[in-house]
Motif scaffolding. Structure first.
Motif, PDB file in Angstrom:
ATOM      1  N   PRO A 130       0.790  -1.238   0.000  1.00 45.22           N
ATOM      2  CA  PRO A 130       0.000   0.000   0.000  1.00 45.22           C
ATOM      3  C   PRO A 130       0.820   1.284   0.000  1.00 45.22           C
ATOM      4  O   PRO A 130       0.461   2.226  -0.709  1.00 45.22           O
ATOM      5  CB  PRO A 130      -0.857  -0.137   1.264  1.00 45.22           C
ATOM      6  CG  PRO A 130      -1.010  -1.611   1.454  1.00 45.22           C
ATOM      7  CD  PRO A 130       0.285  -2.210   1.002  1.00 45.22           C
ATOM      8  N   PRO A 131       1.937   1.379   0.750  1.00 48.74           N
ATOM      9  CA  PRO A 131       2.674   2.654   0.736  1.00 48.74           C
ATOM     10  C   PRO A 131       3.179   3.052  -0.647  1.00 48.74           C
ATOM     11  O   PRO A 131       3.391   4.240  -0.900  1.00 48.74           O
ATOM     12  CB  PRO A 131       3.837   2.388   1.697  1.00 48.74           C
ATOM     13  CG  PRO A 131       3.387   1.273   2.565  1.00 48.74           C
ATOM     14  CD  PRO A 131       2.534   0.417   1.697  1.00 48.74           C
ATOM     15  N   PHE A 132       3.371   2.053  -1.554  1.00 43.06           N
ATOM     16  CA  PHE A 132       3.962   2.355  -2.859  1.00 43.06           C
ATOM     17  C   PHE A 132       2.919   2.491  -3.973  1.00 43.06           C
ATOM     18  O   PHE A 132       3.284   2.742  -5.129  1.00 43.06           O
ATOM     19  CB  PHE A 132       4.977   1.268  -3.226  1.00 43.06           C
ATOM     20  CG  PHE A 132       6.095   1.112  -2.225  1.00 43.06           C
ATOM     21  CD1 PHE A 132       6.813   2.209  -1.776  1.00 43.06           C
ATOM     22  CD2 PHE A 132       6.423  -0.142  -1.713  1.00 43.06           C
ATOM     23  CE1 PHE A 132       7.837   2.071  -0.842  1.00 43.06           C
ATOM     24  CE2 PHE A 132       7.440  -0.291  -0.788  1.00 43.06           C
ATOM     25  CZ  PHE A 132       8.149   0.811  -0.342  1.00 43.06           C
ATOM     26  N   ARG A 133       1.657   2.347  -3.658  1.00 39.57           N
ATOM     27  CA  ARG A 133       0.624   2.402  -4.699  1.00 39.57           C
ATOM     28  C   ARG A 133       0.370   3.826  -5.187  1.00 39.57           C
ATOM     29  O   ARG A 133      -0.270   4.015  -6.215  1.00 39.57           O
ATOM     30  CB  ARG A 133      -0.681   1.785  -4.167  1.00 39.57           C
ATOM     31  CG  ARG A 133      -0.581   0.283  -3.930  1.00 39.57           C
ATOM     32  CD  ARG A 133      -1.838  -0.277  -3.285  1.00 39.57           C
ATOM     33  NE  ARG A 133      -1.635  -1.667  -2.873  1.00 39.57           N
ATOM     34  CZ  ARG A 133      -2.491  -2.362  -2.143  1.00 39.57           C
ATOM     35  NH1 ARG A 133      -3.622  -1.771  -1.699  1.00 39.57           N
ATOM     36  NH2 ARG A 133      -2.247  -3.603  -1.816  1.00 39.57           N
ATOM     37  N   ARG A 134       0.883   4.815  -4.462  1.00 37.39           N
ATOM     38  CA  ARG A 134       0.687   6.208  -4.851  1.00 37.39           C
ATOM     39  C   ARG A 134       1.672   6.648  -5.936  1.00 37.39           C
ATOM     40  O   ARG A 134       1.559   7.748  -6.446  1.00 37.39           O
ATOM     41  CB  ARG A 134       0.826   7.124  -3.639  1.00 37.39           C
ATOM     42  CG  ARG A 134       2.164   6.966  -2.941  1.00 37.39           C
ATOM     43  CD  ARG A 134       2.387   7.985  -1.805  1.00 37.39           C
ATOM     44  NE  ARG A 134       1.283   8.126  -0.913  1.00 37.39           N
ATOM     45  CZ  ARG A 134       1.039   7.395   0.150  1.00 37.39           C
ATOM     46  NH1 ARG A 134       1.865   6.371   0.435  1.00 37.39           N
ATOM     47  NH2 ARG A 134       0.021   7.616   0.948  1.00 37.39           N
ATOM     48  N   PHE A 135       2.687   5.806  -6.268  1.00 44.13           N
ATOM     49  CA  PHE A 135       3.721   6.201  -7.213  1.00 44.13           C
ATOM     50  C   PHE A 135       3.464   5.623  -8.603  1.00 44.13           C
ATOM     51  O   PHE A 135       2.589   4.773  -8.801  1.00 44.13           O
ATOM     52  CB  PHE A 135       5.098   5.736  -6.714  1.00 44.13           C
ATOM     53  CG  PHE A 135       5.467   6.302  -5.367  1.00 44.13           C
ATOM     54  CD1 PHE A 135       5.578   7.667  -5.178  1.00 44.13           C
ATOM     55  CD2 PHE A 135       5.698   5.468  -4.284  1.00 44.13           C
ATOM     56  CE1 PHE A 135       5.910   8.203  -3.941  1.00 44.13           C
ATOM     57  CE2 PHE A 135       6.043   5.983  -3.046  1.00 44.13           C
ATOM     58  CZ  PHE A 135       6.138   7.352  -2.867  1.00 44.13           C
ATOM     59  N   GLY A 136       4.293   6.105  -9.556  1.00 42.40           N
ATOM     60  CA  GLY A 136       4.239   5.584 -10.923  1.00 42.40           C
ATOM     61  C   GLY A 136       5.297   4.510 -11.099  1.00 42.40           C
ATOM     62  O   GLY A 136       5.149   3.384 -10.636  1.00 42.40           O
ATOM     63  N   ALA A 137       6.411   4.853 -11.792  1.00 41.20           N
ATOM     64  CA  ALA A 137       7.492   3.886 -11.993  1.00 41.20           C
ATOM     65  C   ALA A 137       8.238   3.641 -10.691  1.00 41.20           C
ATOM     66  O   ALA A 137       8.484   4.574  -9.912  1.00 41.20           O
ATOM     67  CB  ALA A 137       8.442   4.404 -13.064  1.00 41.20           C
ATOM     68  N   GLY A 176      17.410  -5.641   3.553  1.00 37.82           N
ATOM     69  CA  GLY A 176      16.251  -4.877   3.130  1.00 37.82           C
ATOM     70  C   GLY A 176      16.316  -4.519   1.655  1.00 37.82           C
ATOM     71  O   GLY A 176      17.095  -5.087   0.885  1.00 37.82           O
ATOM     72  N   THR A 177      15.503  -3.536   1.276  1.00 45.31           N
ATOM     73  CA  THR A 177      15.355  -3.140  -0.121  1.00 45.31           C
ATOM     74  C   THR A 177      15.440  -1.628  -0.261  1.00 45.31           C
ATOM     75  O   THR A 177      14.838  -0.893   0.536  1.00 45.31           O
ATOM     76  CB  THR A 177      14.000  -3.615  -0.675  1.00 45.31           C
ATOM     77  OG1 THR A 177      13.897  -5.030  -0.525  1.00 45.31           O
ATOM     78  CG2 THR A 177      13.848  -3.257  -2.144  1.00 45.31           C
ATOM     79  N   LEU A 178      16.194  -1.200  -1.271  1.00 41.63           N
ATOM     80  CA  LEU A 178      16.221   0.205  -1.676  1.00 41.63           C
ATOM     81  C   LEU A 178      15.119   0.427  -2.702  1.00 41.63           C
ATOM     82  O   LEU A 178      15.054  -0.282  -3.710  1.00 41.63           O
ATOM     83  CB  LEU A 178      17.587   0.547  -2.271  1.00 41.63           C
ATOM     84  CG  LEU A 178      17.738   1.935  -2.906  1.00 41.63           C
ATOM     85  CD1 LEU A 178      17.796   3.002  -1.824  1.00 41.63           C
ATOM     86  CD2 LEU A 178      18.972   1.997  -3.793  1.00 41.63           C
ATOM     87  N   VAL A 179      14.254   1.395  -2.448  1.00 41.00           N
ATOM     88  CA  VAL A 179      13.103   1.648  -3.320  1.00 41.00           C
ATOM     89  C   VAL A 179      13.239   3.051  -3.923  1.00 41.00           C
ATOM     90  O   VAL A 179      13.348   4.039  -3.189  1.00 41.00           O
ATOM     91  CB  VAL A 179      11.776   1.545  -2.549  1.00 41.00           C
ATOM     92  CG1 VAL A 179      10.597   1.787  -3.484  1.00 41.00           C
ATOM     93  CG2 VAL A 179      11.658   0.184  -1.871  1.00 41.00           C
ATOM     94  N   LEU A 180      13.263   3.114  -5.257  1.00 39.59           N
ATOM     95  CA  LEU A 180      13.232   4.381  -5.986  1.00 39.59           C
ATOM     96  C   LEU A 180      11.896   4.491  -6.697  1.00 39.59           C
ATOM     97  O   LEU A 180      11.413   3.505  -7.271  1.00 39.59           O
ATOM     98  CB  LEU A 180      14.361   4.448  -7.015  1.00 39.59           C
ATOM     99  CG  LEU A 180      15.791   4.430  -6.472  1.00 39.59           C
ATOM    100  CD1 LEU A 180      16.785   4.328  -7.625  1.00 39.59           C
ATOM    101  CD2 LEU A 180      16.064   5.671  -5.632  1.00 39.59           C
ATOM    102  N   ALA A 181      11.295   5.659  -6.662  1.00 38.85           N
ATOM    103  CA  ALA A 181       9.963   5.812  -7.277  1.00 38.85           C
ATOM    104  C   ALA A 181       9.807   7.225  -7.819  1.00 38.85           C
ATOM    105  O   ALA A 181      10.391   8.180  -7.296  1.00 38.85           O
ATOM    106  CB  ALA A 181       8.869   5.517  -6.247  1.00 38.85           C
ATOM    107  N   ASN A 182       8.994   7.336  -8.886  1.00 41.99           N
ATOM    108  CA  ASN A 182       8.629   8.629  -9.473  1.00 41.99           C
ATOM    109  C   ASN A 182       7.128   8.850  -9.326  1.00 41.99           C
ATOM    110  O   ASN A 182       6.352   7.896  -9.126  1.00 41.99           O
ATOM    111  CB  ASN A 182       9.028   8.693 -10.946  1.00 41.99           C
ATOM    112  CG  ASN A 182      10.536   8.886 -11.112  1.00 41.99           C
ATOM    113  OD1 ASN A 182      11.173   9.538 -10.286  1.00 41.99           O
ATOM    114  ND2 ASN A 182      11.096   8.312 -12.169  1.00 41.99           N
ATOM    115  N   ALA A 183       6.746  10.094  -9.425  1.00 42.06           N
ATOM    116  CA  ALA A 183       5.325  10.428  -9.350  1.00 42.06           C
ATOM    117  C   ALA A 183       4.583   9.830 -10.549  1.00 42.06           C
ATOM    118  O   ALA A 183       5.189   9.554 -11.598  1.00 42.06           O
ATOM    119  CB  ALA A 183       5.153  11.937  -9.320  1.00 42.06           C
ATOM    120  N   PRO A 184       3.276   9.577 -10.444  1.00 44.70           N
ATOM    121  CA  PRO A 184       2.499   9.080 -11.587  1.00 44.70           C
ATOM    122  C   PRO A 184       2.677  10.001 -12.792  1.00 44.70           C
ATOM    123  O   PRO A 184       2.603  11.225 -12.673  1.00 44.70           O
ATOM    124  CB  PRO A 184       1.059   9.091 -11.076  1.00 44.70           C
ATOM    125  CG  PRO A 184       1.196   8.971  -9.597  1.00 44.70           C
ATOM    126  CD  PRO A 184       2.445   9.717  -9.238  1.00 44.70           C
TER     127      PRO A 184
END
Length: 403
Positions: A122-129, A144-152
């Motif tokens: 759920p925390p990552f559903r707000r992002f695009g790629a 753990g995991t490094l997470v990179l995300a961009n806006a929709p």
């Protein structure tokens, strides 16, 4: 009208230049993380820098770190950039994509709408790629995991982004593991030091208080007799008061030892003396008692402090040579009146007292010769010989201090 489009060669050159700059940015980020790892004491500081530098190097809108905790749960401990406050602190279920990447070590990238809600936390559903890259494992256990995300609607991540993020995440995981190992080692050192101090309090200080209490009980019985010997009672009372003063000095030294910071320990003359006493325990077979009186750290430093530390080392080494010694008292005193002086007294209870030391070119006691030379260099004096009661040895090293 001229055609402003780049030729294929120019376009390739621009792409290569952009890729080179991207790699340089990631390399700079990795260097920053490794540098902080060598300096930082708190693993959280390293985690925060990892997230911030990864977001800057990738040009992503968001970066977060999903970490496994000791109870097996997964939580986003660090987040920076877009929606960081909404993401930070969220728990993630083990079946999500982000957790599987940490467990398998294989990176994963996705676009908005290309993954089912069940697979995407759920925390990552707000992002695009999104790009997931695994941190290096620690003792065959995922970190753990490094997470990179961009806006929709934002930029998609390509294969080069995934490759660079994966390499960086691996290095970051190693840096974090090393920082945590060093922090654990520091904690063990603190625990060991506190255990030593607790042992000293039990074996030395508390026993001296107990002995003082027994003396007071004996004194009370004598005073209650029909014909009390008042002069003897006064002498006994004075001796008990002196012993309690010495115990108070020991307790003050212990409190100082507990409160000392790492920076203070590196520069404090008092801390250096305590360190020498602790090291001497290896050859003595027990921890010597150390007491301080007067403003040592404020008046003693530089060459005089170095000579004092060396004198403590040599006198304790000398005490270790006396057969049967079960106790060594080290007393460091700074007096400011009538003259400002520094005095080191070391008393052991060895059954065979050393003869009074006298300077001689043929002396075999090189350590004592060095002590005398150090005192003369500072304009002071040195004495070594039997203790006042001819039981054990007392070494006194005294030098003047410049106000």
């Amino acid at each position: 009208m001229s055609d402003t489009r780049d030729s294929p060669e120019t376009a390739d050159l621009r792409a290569a230049l952009a890729a080179s700059r991207r790699r340089e940015s990631w390399l700079s980020a990795a260097t920053d993380v490794i540098t902080l790892m060598l300096l930082a004491e708190d693993p959280h500081d390293v985690l925060t820098l990892v997230a911030e530098r990864a977001r800057e190097a990738s040009g992503a809108d968001h970066c977060s770190l999903l970490l496994q905790h000791m109870d097996g749960s997964w939580r986003i401990d660090v987040a920076t950039g877009l929606a960081a406050d909404q993401v930070r602190g969220s728990l993630v279920e083990p079946h999500r994509h982000s957790v599987r990447v940490a467990v398998t070590g294989r990176p994963f990238t996705l676009e908005a709408g290309s993954s089912t809600p069940e697979e995407l936390a759920p925390p990552f559903r707000r992002f695009g790629a999104i790009v997931y890259a695994a941190l290096a494992q620690r003792d065959d256990r995922p970190i753990g995991t490094l997470v990179l995300a961009n806006a929709p609607g934002g930029r998609s991540f390509d294969d080069e982004d995934v490759r660079l993020a994966t390499a960086f995440a691996h290095q970051a995981g190693l840096a974090l593991a090393l920082t945590e190992a060093r922090a654990a080692e520091d904690r063990l050192a603190v625990y060991a030091d506190r255990e030593r101090i607790a042992r000293d309090l039990h074996d030395l200080t508390i026993q001296r208080i107990f002995a003082a209490g027994l003396s007071l009980q004996t004194l009370n019985r004598r005073l209650g007799a029909s014909d009390p010997d008042l002069p003897a009672a006064a002498e006994r009372l004075e001796a008990v008061m002196d012993e309690l003063d010495a115990v108070i000095a020991e307790i003050r030294t212990t409190i100082f030892d507990l409160q000392l910071t790492a920076d203070q320990e590196a520069t404090s003359t008092r801390a250096r003396v305590l360190r020498e006493a602790s090291r001497a325990a290896r050859v003595l077979g027990f921890e010597p008692s150390v007491r301080f009186t007067g403003p040592l750290d404020s008046l003693v430093g530089g060459d005089t402090g170095a000579h004092l530390v060396a004198a403590v080392r040599e006198t304790l080494a000398n005490a270790a040579k006396h057969a049967g010694a079960t106790r060594v008292d080290v007393v460091v005193t700074v007096e400011t009146a009538p003259e400002t002086t520094l005095t080191l007294d070391v008393l052991d209870d060895g059954g065979a007292p050393m003869p009074r030391w006298r300077p001689s070119p043929r002396t075999a006691r090189q350590g004592l010769t060095n002590l005398a030379a150090r005192a003369r260099e500072l304009g002071g004096s040195f004495h070594a010989g039997p203790a006042e009661d001819d039981w054990g040895t007392r070494v006194t090293w005294r030098v003047p201090l410049t106000p």
